[in-house]
Write an enzyme that holds these catalytic residues in place. Structure first.
Site, PDB file in Angstrom:
ATOM      1  N   THR A 137      39.128  35.113  40.817  1.00 23.61           N
ATOM      2  CA  THR A 137      37.812  34.813  41.302  1.00 23.61           C
ATOM      3  C   THR A 137      37.784  33.297  41.328  1.00 23.61           C
ATOM      4  O   THR A 137      38.702  32.667  40.828  1.00 23.61           O
ATOM      5  CB  THR A 137      36.853  35.461  40.287  1.00 23.61           C
ATOM      6  OG1 THR A 137      37.107  36.849  40.294  1.00 23.61           O
ATOM      7  CG2 THR A 137      35.413  35.198  40.537  1.00 23.61           C
TER       8      THR A 137
ATOM      9  N   THR B  32      34.828  36.045  44.917  1.00 24.05           N
ATOM     10  CA  THR B  32      36.040  36.752  44.493  1.00 24.05           C
ATOM     11  C   THR B  32      36.626  37.675  45.547  1.00 24.05           C
ATOM     12  O   THR B  32      35.909  38.207  46.398  1.00 24.05           O
ATOM     13  CB  THR B  32      35.743  37.589  43.223  1.00 24.05           C
ATOM     14  OG1 THR B  32      36.958  38.105  42.707  1.00 24.05           O
ATOM     15  CG2 THR B  32      34.797  38.727  43.498  1.00 24.05           C
TER      16      THR B  32
ATOM     17  N   GLY C 140      37.877  35.054  36.160  1.00 24.09           N
ATOM     18  CA  GLY C 140      38.574  35.656  35.011  1.00 24.09           C
ATOM     19  C   GLY C 140      38.141  37.046  34.623  1.00 24.09           C
ATOM     20  O   GLY C 140      38.234  37.402  33.448  1.00 24.09           O
TER      21      GLY C 140
END
Ligand code: GLY
Length: 604
Positions: A403, A421, A496
């Site tokens: 992302t 993302t 993440g």
């Protein structure tokens, strides 16, 4: 477990940098409990100061690639506002950061207007109308996770173009041609390949080779011919796709040639997205999720993202302790916030879903009293037994790691926090032939079957089950923080997967509780717990051994790394505003681009 190549990429760089400036002191809420388990050296080290903070007086963009930050700043220099800059940055990321920047994915945007009001734009992908749970199950009813991770079934209907253009139309000041010009130029004229991107593309060769169009656009056709740093990378078809958007707005993507290419190629390859799904896609403006933290006002993204709710829950728990006095990553702090993370992620799994399809008890979850109740079983000397950490019962008062986040602020006090993302790095690995962009694999963020975790180990309930037109729950947490004088203070977010939430939360704590500058705050080592798996993760070189021992003594299973061993995570991108205290001073924007990545803060 994520592919090794990705783990290597994510863990590549961790050059810790820091710069400290004075911050408003926090107010202790409760005395710290005695901690007989802690030794005098039981305190983690934080990054050393750097003499070269990125700062600017007129505005700033912090993004995962310098060219994208520069595209945004070019809009500020033309007199555009933070939204113009954010939109230019978003389109530029789609060109220079194919790993996660995108027009084939989705995201969330939090906008703070100069008058202090805050709104959000949800441009999360939604499930195609033909998407059902059965599509992701085999004949025995077992979830086939690969179908949601790569290839044509893995994609939701992209939302990025609708979201960026909605923001531009409603809150921007420049025209489409102006804000898209840098992206179109970068795609058409090409740019010199940075070492990191050349390496990433070469490492993904085998993934791309499985899809002819990915191989065509993002390899040189042969594994013996790798990309070299410094060579020109031109994306002509992507440039034409962007030109269609520039000329026709959302119709240039969701209708006409691009929509036809997507629909045809998905139909030919067993995918679900059709022309009607594309034509019907809409970005939605929603209220932010807001809370206070030690007098600061925190605004983040509500459902279908879990980010804002989870960050509010974590801050509400943290506010109950004098985290600053307890110490940065000390065993007492890690023990306490680890317990808060377990409870928060248990709630995420149970309660979060698409608010347009299921009832999400957002207000109940973010009440301060709710976290007080949730933390009542906390014991400063022992972890709460795993079997007793379950989702709570909020009052029903009235949400690849890969992302990318960008933070923008202008001189008027406007700020934009965007997380975008494709889900995994390069999404589903499918590139639309003739249009030149990667499609997302966001269907993996749905629950394919209750009890079956997604690629980030996150589980959920039927509230987040695959269903037509539903938006999958996200962890993206674009956030804006105002100081106790109601002035813009912090713009922050991170990539993440599930670590987005804990990363964003810890950066906010680092600034407010641990008196770190934004560069130091994004660089500082992090911990992570997401309820399941039952393990407390810490980044490499983050916790001294005696902290690890103290945590183990309290009963924590502790490991270095997340998701099967990724040693560092969450390339946060943030900026902090320092307001003048005297008439001879001016407002200053400080930028912090996470040294784990290759981003940049650019200001003017
Ligand atoms: N795709 C990661 C997230 O939205 O949480």
């Amino acid at each position: 477990m994520l592919p090794l190549a990705k783990a290597r990429t994510i863990g590549r760089a961790c050059l810790l940098a820091a710069f400290v400036v004075g911050l408003t002191a926090w107010t202790p809420i409760a005395p710290a409990p005695a901690d007989p388990g802690a030794s005098p050296s039981d305190r983690a080290t934080s990054p050393a100061p750097t003499p070269t903070p990125k700062y600017a007086e007129n505005g700033m963009v912090v993004a995962a690639k310098k060219r994208a930050s520069a595209a945004g700043v070019a809009m500020l220099k033309k007199g555009g506002n933070a939204v113009d800059a954010a939109v230019a940055t978003g389109f530029a990321l789609a060109v220079v950061h194919p790993w996660a920047g995108n027009i084939g994915g989705g995201g969330f945007m939090v906008i703070r207007r100069p008058d202090g009001s805050v709104t959000t734009i949800d441009h999360r992908e939604d499930a195609p109308s033909g998407a059902t749970q059965e599509r992701f199950l085999d004949e025995d009813g077992n979830a086939v996770r690969a179908r949601s991770r790569r290839g044509y079934l893995a994609s939701g209907v992209p939302g990025t173009v609708a979201g960026l253009l909605k923001a531009l139309d409603k809150y921007g000041t420049l025209d489409r041609a102006t804000v898209m010009a840098p992206a179109i130029r970068l795609a058409r004229d090409g740019f010199s390949l940075p070492y990191a991107l050349a390496t990433d593309l070469n490492e993904a060769y085998q993934d791309f080779a499985a899809f002819p169009s990915a191989k065509k656009y993002f390899t040189k056709g042969d594994s013996t011919k790798p990309y070299r740093a410094g060579e020109r990378f031109v994306q002509e078809d992507l440039a034409e796709t962007l030109v269609r958007i520039r000329e026709q707005g959302t119709a240039g993507f969701y209708e006409g040639k691009t929509a036809e290419l997507i629909a045809e190629q998905f139909a030919e390859n067993g995918g679900l997205i059709d022309k009607q799904d594309l034509a019907e896609y809409e970005a939605v403006e929603r209220e932010p999720v807001s809370t206070t933290y030690r007098g600061y006002e925190v605004h983040s993204m509500g459902p279908p993202s879990s980010g804002g709710v989870a960050i509010a829950q974590l801050l509400n728990a943290a506010e109950r302790k004098p985290i600053g006095k307890m110490g940065f990553n000390s065993s007492r702090t890690v023990h306490y916030i680890g317990e808060a993370m377990r409870r928060t992620f248990a709630d995420r799994a149970k309660w979060l879903g698409d608010p347009d399809h299921v009832e999400v008890p957002t207000q109940g979850l973010i009440q301060k009293d709710y976290m007080r109740q949730r933390m009542a079983s906390y014991d400063s000397l022992r972890i709460t037994p795993s079997d007793s950490v379950k989702a709570g019962r909020p009052m029903l008062a009235s949400e690849s790691m890969e992302t990318s986040h960008y933070s923008v602020a202008d001189s008027s006090g406007m700020a934009v926090s965007v997380t975008t993302t494709l889900n995994s790095g390069y999404g589903s690995k499918v590139v639309i032939d003739g249009a030149g962009f990667f499609m997302n694999n966001e269907m993996n963020d749905f629950v394919l079957k209750p009890g079956v975790p997604n690629q980030f180990g996150l589980s959920g309930t039927e509230r987040n089950l695959v269903a037509p037109d539903r938006r999958m729950v996200s962890s993206m947490s674009p956030t804006v923080v105002e100081d106790p004088q109601d002035r813009l203070f912090l713009v922050i977010g991170a990539p993440g997967g599930s670590t987005i939430i804990t990363t964003t939360f810890q950066v906010i704590m680092n600034v407010i509780d641990h008196d770190m500058d934004i560069e130091q705050a994004v660089a500082a080592g992090r911990i992570h717990h997401q309820w399941k798996p039952r393990v407390l993760s810490y980044e490499k070189n983050t916790l001294p051994q005696d902290v690890v021992w103290n945590l183990r003594a309290r009963g924590w299973p502790v490991t270095m790394g997340v998701f099967g061993g990724i040693p560092q995570w969450g390339r946060a991108q943030g900026l902090r505003v320092k307001h003048p205290e005297r008439p001879d001073q001016s407002r200053v924007f400080f930028g912090g681009s996470d040294p784990r990545g290759t981003g940049a803060a650019v200001g003017f």
